[in-house]
Design an enzyme around this catalytic site. Sequence first.
Site, PDB file in Angstrom:
ATOM      1  N   LYS A 169       0.859  -1.176   0.000  1.00 14.65           N
ATOM      2  CA  LYS A 169       0.000   0.000   0.000  1.00 14.65           C
ATOM      3  C   LYS A 169       0.901   1.234   0.000  1.00 14.65           C
ATOM      4  O   LYS A 169       1.531   1.551   1.022  1.00 14.65           O
ATOM      5  CB  LYS A 169      -0.918  -0.023   1.226  1.00 14.65           C
ATOM      6  CG  LYS A 169      -1.957  -1.142   1.136  1.00 14.65           C
ATOM      7  CD  LYS A 169      -2.941  -0.863   0.033  1.00 14.65           C
ATOM      8  CE  LYS A 169      -3.488  -2.117  -0.592  1.00 14.65           C
ATOM      9  NZ  LYS A 169      -4.314  -1.860  -1.772  1.00 14.65           N
ATOM     10  N   LYS A 269     -12.961  -6.796  -8.595  1.00 13.21           N
ATOM     11  CA  LYS A 269     -13.552  -6.969  -7.263  1.00 13.21           C
ATOM     12  C   LYS A 269     -15.039  -7.268  -7.455  1.00 13.21           C
ATOM     13  O   LYS A 269     -15.746  -6.509  -8.136  1.00 13.21           O
ATOM     14  CB  LYS A 269     -13.366  -5.708  -6.422  1.00 13.21           C
ATOM     15  CG  LYS A 269     -11.905  -5.452  -6.043  1.00 13.21           C
ATOM     16  CD  LYS A 269     -11.786  -4.257  -5.128  1.00 13.21           C
ATOM     17  CE  LYS A 269     -10.438  -4.208  -4.437  1.00 13.21           C
ATOM     18  NZ  LYS A 269      -9.344  -3.814  -5.325  1.00 13.21           N
TER      19      LYS A 269
END
Length: 372
Positions: A169, A269
């Site tokens: 991240k 997703k």
Amino acid sequence: MTAPTSITRIRAYRVELPLREGRYAWSGGNAVDVFDSTVVAVDTANGLTGWGEICPLGPAYLPAYAAGARAGLAELAPHLLGLDACAVGLVNDAMDRAMRGHPYVKSAVDMACWDVLGRASALPVATLMGGHHGPSVALYRAISQATPAQMAASVKRYRREGYRKFQLKVGGDPDVDIDRIRACAKVLERGDVLVADANTGWTQHAALRVAAAIADIDVYLEQPCPSYEECLVVRRHTNRPVVLDEVIDGLDMVVRAAHDGAADVINLKISKVGGLTKARQIRDLCVSLGIALTIEDTWGGDIVTAAIAHLAHSTPPRFLFSTTDFNSYVTVSLADGAPQRDRGHMQASIAPGLGVRPKMKVLGTPVLDVRD
Ligand code: MG
């Protein structure tokens, strides 16, 4: 004529999923400590129950939030009573006619209908989606944003647990992000996969600086900037493979990205595109176009993880870039029968449907109960 699997009742439950690491942090100072997940049950006339789950990554990641999922379900559920849960195309059509947009609201209902379809036909969802490819699928581990040294230590720890793919991240200060990528790349070995996911956090000029500074590192760049156009500029200036995620919210964006050569990998997703029906459609198109996929969801517990496993395991391995096991990130198990990580891999169940058996004590009392 009423189908034996016509929908008679739709329930929703709210479940809190605390994180094993305590906190998950990504770009823009965003973080979640406890996930707010919604589990959906779809009951049918012949006594079957299908299960689905939707868990947004907080309210600031996509245009989705947990209470919104439940408000949307209350709006949508009355329109679905009497429909055949096995007719997933008809259910999707009805959902899209009753409510414009809001794909994440529809995702758990669609997932539950696939579970009914599997239970009614005595087949696992992975079989209905093309069949299990190989014995298992390889997982990636998301590495929460922290200092370069802390992130490298996390990579090392999860590598010892069997993971070989890591998604860092980043999307913060570009100079620190360059250090993060370099520090983590140093602790990897040949064959490991490294992704730097900026989660829309960089401006275009910052992304170009980072891309140039890490051009000698074997790393993928994921969703560097907020808009598709900014990402396309970065894509045209870097020699690193590019993953697009947040901007790929439906089939039309996949077609556009394929036309522009904008991505080597697409992050698919399930709830971002409205459920398994639409995710499978995108998966199949990407496979035909030669675009690889990360298959996952915004977050979730055992039911989301099972749904991810069925879609991922039925994807040809050369096009499955990675997938993930969200149930191993959280401390609460809400169902038995979900995939369990084994040395960085998981497998989709061979039991009918999603193969999950929810723990009713964990689910508690429904927060929504709509019946005919
Ligand atoms: Mg991403």
